[in-house]
Design an enzyme around this catalytic site. Sequence first.
Site, PDB file in Angstrom:
ATOM      1  N   LYS A   1      99.878  -2.103 -50.798  1.00 16.61           N
ATOM      2  CA  LYS A   1      98.962  -1.505 -51.767  1.00 16.61           C
ATOM      3  C   LYS A   1      99.678  -0.396 -52.549  1.00 16.61           C
ATOM      4  O   LYS A   1      99.472  -0.224 -53.751  1.00 16.61           O
ATOM      5  CB  LYS A   1      97.753  -0.933 -51.030  1.00 16.61           C
ATOM      6  CG  LYS A   1      96.573  -0.635 -51.951  1.00 16.61           C
ATOM      7  CD  LYS A   1      95.294  -0.353 -51.160  1.00 16.61           C
ATOM      8  CE  LYS A   1      94.213   0.153 -52.100  1.00 16.61           C
ATOM      9  NZ  LYS A   1      93.374   1.179 -51.461  1.00 16.61           N
TER      10      LYS A   1
ATOM     11  N   GLU B   1     112.092  -0.484 -38.865  1.00 15.98           N
ATOM     12  CA  GLU B   1     112.688  -1.595 -38.118  1.00 15.98           C
ATOM     13  C   GLU B   1     112.398  -2.904 -38.862  1.00 15.98           C
ATOM     14  O   GLU B   1     111.297  -3.081 -39.427  1.00 15.98           O
ATOM     15  CB  GLU B   1     112.071  -1.643 -36.723  1.00 15.98           C
ATOM     16  CG  GLU B   1     112.524  -2.791 -35.834  1.00 15.98           C
ATOM     17  CD  GLU B   1     111.811  -2.782 -34.479  1.00 15.98           C
ATOM     18  OE1 GLU B   1     111.040  -1.839 -34.206  1.00 15.98           O
ATOM     19  OE2 GLU B   1     112.032  -3.734 -33.714  1.00 15.98           O
ATOM     20  N   TYR B   2     113.373  -3.812 -38.902  1.00 14.98           N
ATOM     21  CA  TYR B   2     113.186  -5.116 -39.531  1.00 14.98           C
ATOM     22  C   TYR B   2     112.757  -6.122 -38.472  1.00 14.98           C
ATOM     23  O   TYR B   2     113.455  -6.316 -37.472  1.00 14.98           O
ATOM     24  CB  TYR B   2     114.476  -5.590 -40.208  1.00 14.98           C
ATOM     25  CG  TYR B   2     114.404  -7.010 -40.722  1.00 14.98           C
ATOM     26  CD1 TYR B   2     115.338  -7.962 -40.325  1.00 14.98           C
ATOM     27  CD2 TYR B   2     113.384  -7.413 -41.588  1.00 14.98           C
ATOM     28  CE1 TYR B   2     115.259  -9.274 -40.785  1.00 14.98           C
ATOM     29  CE2 TYR B   2     113.296  -8.713 -42.050  1.00 14.98           C
ATOM     30  CZ  TYR B   2     114.239  -9.647 -41.647  1.00 14.98           C
ATOM     31  OH  TYR B   2     114.141 -10.941 -42.105  1.00 14.98           O
TER      32      TYR B   2
ATOM     33  N   ASP C   1      93.465   0.140 -36.888  1.00 16.38           N
ATOM     34  CA  ASP C   1      93.613  -0.923 -37.882  1.00 16.38           C
ATOM     35  C   ASP C   1      94.373  -2.119 -37.326  1.00 16.38           C
ATOM     36  O   ASP C   1      95.253  -2.676 -37.994  1.00 16.38           O
ATOM     37  CB  ASP C   1      94.313  -0.369 -39.134  1.00 16.38           C
ATOM     38  CG  ASP C   1      94.003  -1.207 -40.366  1.00 16.38           C
ATOM     39  OD1 ASP C   1      94.670  -1.038 -41.401  1.00 16.38           O
ATOM     40  OD2 ASP C   1      93.103  -2.080 -40.271  1.00 16.38           O
TER      41      ASP C   1
ATOM     42  N   ASP D   1     102.459  -0.456 -39.493  1.00 13.04           N
ATOM     43  CA  ASP D   1     101.452   0.103 -40.387  1.00 13.04           C
ATOM     44  C   ASP D   1     100.505   1.093 -39.720  1.00 13.04           C
ATOM     45  O   ASP D   1      99.364   0.772 -39.377  1.00 13.04           O
ATOM     46  CB  ASP D   1     100.621  -1.024 -41.005  1.00 13.04           C
ATOM     47  CG  ASP D   1      99.904  -0.512 -42.257  1.00 13.04           C
ATOM     48  OD1 ASP D   1      99.588  -1.299 -43.142  1.00 13.04           O
ATOM     49  OD2 ASP D   1      99.693   0.718 -42.327  1.00 13.04           O
TER      50      ASP D   1
HETATM   51  C1  LIG Z   1     107.699 -14.268 -46.984  1.00 12.67           C
HETATM   52  O1  LIG Z   1     108.231 -14.519 -45.709  1.00 12.67           O
HETATM   53  C2  LIG Z   1     108.550 -13.422 -44.964  1.00 12.67           C
HETATM   54  C3  LIG Z   1     109.083 -13.634 -43.702  1.00 12.67           C
HETATM   55  C4  LIG Z   1     109.417 -12.557 -42.911  1.00 12.67           C
HETATM   56  C5  LIG Z   1     109.235 -11.263 -43.360  1.00 12.67           C
HETATM   57  C6  LIG Z   1     109.603 -10.170 -42.476  1.00 12.67           C
HETATM   58  N1  LIG Z   1     109.100  -8.953 -42.621  1.00 12.67           N
HETATM   59  N2  LIG Z   1     109.504  -8.055 -41.747  1.00 12.67           N
HETATM   60  C7  LIG Z   1     109.274  -6.716 -41.714  1.00 12.67           C
HETATM   61  N3  LIG Z   1     110.008  -5.944 -40.913  1.00 12.67           N
HETATM   62  N4  LIG Z   1     109.647  -4.661 -41.044  1.00 12.67           N
HETATM   63  C8  LIG Z   1     108.663  -4.601 -41.939  1.00 12.67           C
HETATM   64  C9  LIG Z   1     108.010  -3.301 -42.343  1.00 12.67           C
HETATM   65  C10 LIG Z   1     108.372  -5.886 -42.399  1.00 12.67           C
HETATM   66  C11 LIG Z   1     107.308  -6.207 -43.350  1.00 12.67           C
HETATM   67  O2  LIG Z   1     106.626  -5.298 -43.839  1.00 12.67           O
HETATM   68  N5  LIG Z   1     107.092  -7.476 -43.652  1.00 12.67           N
HETATM   69  C12 LIG Z   1     106.092  -7.951 -44.482  1.00 12.67           C
HETATM   70  C13 LIG Z   1     105.282  -7.133 -45.287  1.00 12.67           C
HETATM   71  C14 LIG Z   1     104.291  -7.713 -46.073  1.00 12.67           C
HETATM   72  C15 LIG Z   1     104.104  -9.075 -46.075  1.00 12.67           C
HETATM   73  C16 LIG Z   1     104.937  -9.887 -45.269  1.00 12.67           C
HETATM   74  N6  LIG Z   1     104.727 -11.236 -45.372  1.00 12.67           N
HETATM   75  C17 LIG Z   1     105.063 -12.141 -44.394  1.00 12.67           C
HETATM   76  C18 LIG Z   1     104.820 -13.573 -44.768  1.00 12.67           C
HETATM   77  O3  LIG Z   1     105.490 -11.824 -43.309  1.00 12.67           O
HETATM   78  C19 LIG Z   1     105.907  -9.315 -44.462  1.00 12.67           C
HETATM   79  C20 LIG Z   1     108.709 -11.029 -44.626  1.00 12.67           C
HETATM   80  C21 LIG Z   1     108.364 -12.117 -45.433  1.00 12.67           C
END
Ligand SMILES: COc1ccc(/C=N/Nc2[nH]nc(C)c2C(=O)Nc2cccc(NC(C)=O)c2)cc1
Length: 268
Positions: A21, A89-90, A136, A154
């Site tokens: 957002k 962190e990822y 949340d 979050d």
């Molecule tokens: C579109 O496909 C995806 C597949 C994997 C990801 C991995 N996201 N991993 C993250 N590690 N730390 C953070 C913070 C995040 C994160 O915010 N990811 C995120 C945020 C908003 C939407 C999504 N969407 C999905 C599909 O996971 C991921 C993000 C997108």
Amino acid sequence: KPKKTWELNNFDIGRLLGRGKFGNVYLAREKESQFVVALKVLFKRQIGESNVEHQVRREIEIQSHLRHPHILRLYAYFHDDVRIYLILEYAPQGTLFNALQAQPLKRFDERQSATYIQALCSALLYLHERDIIHRDIKPENLLLGHKGVLKIADFGWSVHEPNSMRMTLCGTVDYLPPEMVQGKPHTKNVDLWSLGVLCFELLVGHAPFYSKVYDETYKKILKVDYKLPEHISKAAAHLISKLLVLNPQHRLPLDQVMVHPWILAHTQ
Ligand SMILES: COc1ccc(/C=N/Nc2[nH]nc(C)c2C(=O)Nc2cccc(NC(C)=O)c2)cc1
């Protein structure tokens, strides 16, 4: 010892991971160490306009001090004139919301669901011991790390207990407990209700009080009006019925959720 100050050119910025957002999340790599992180970029103007500075400050304050295998790390943060950057962190496997959608039947089996609930339960125990309510818990705010390990992310809505702050409702209301729907003072037991809602959604594929019209959802929440499909086991149905309880004091405490027969039966 955390590095004193970070700045944007310490990082190579990768692909967009997701849109939030108040800004976007990017894959990033710290140049010296080659360490991969998620960089959450928040725009100060939007934060100011939505009057959530205190919430962002709290998210940073709370999450940066937490250390738990099922809680996403906030390593550090920095800002420039326009943006705030959270070095997070990822979690490679993305949101639980996305993983749920990717399931052929849009739901998980009992073993996978119980594994997620157990992980979440241990993270909530850690938070509640520190008098932190998340408030949340929902699939969009849960990420999956290496080997699909669940991570609460979050902390924008987390607060220190007790709290009667009237929250401006944004996003889904499916997870709100009756006491929050009614704007009453609420305690850490709100997270127990959300745990029950999540357990239902993982096993069924939609939230228990879902309705296209959100006034309907409110009514169903206040009446605890939900129906479990036939395929749900008796043990799972029992746990859900002990969490989706109107009176916050009568919800099954986390330490008892951890040793509930359904959890023990489906986790090694
Ligand atoms: C579109 O496909 C995806 C597949 C994997 C990801 C991995 N996201 N991993 C993250 N590690 N730390 C953070 C913070 C995040 C994160 O915010 N990811 C995120 C945020 C908003 C939407 C999504 N969407 C999905 C599909 O996971 C991921 C993000 C997108």
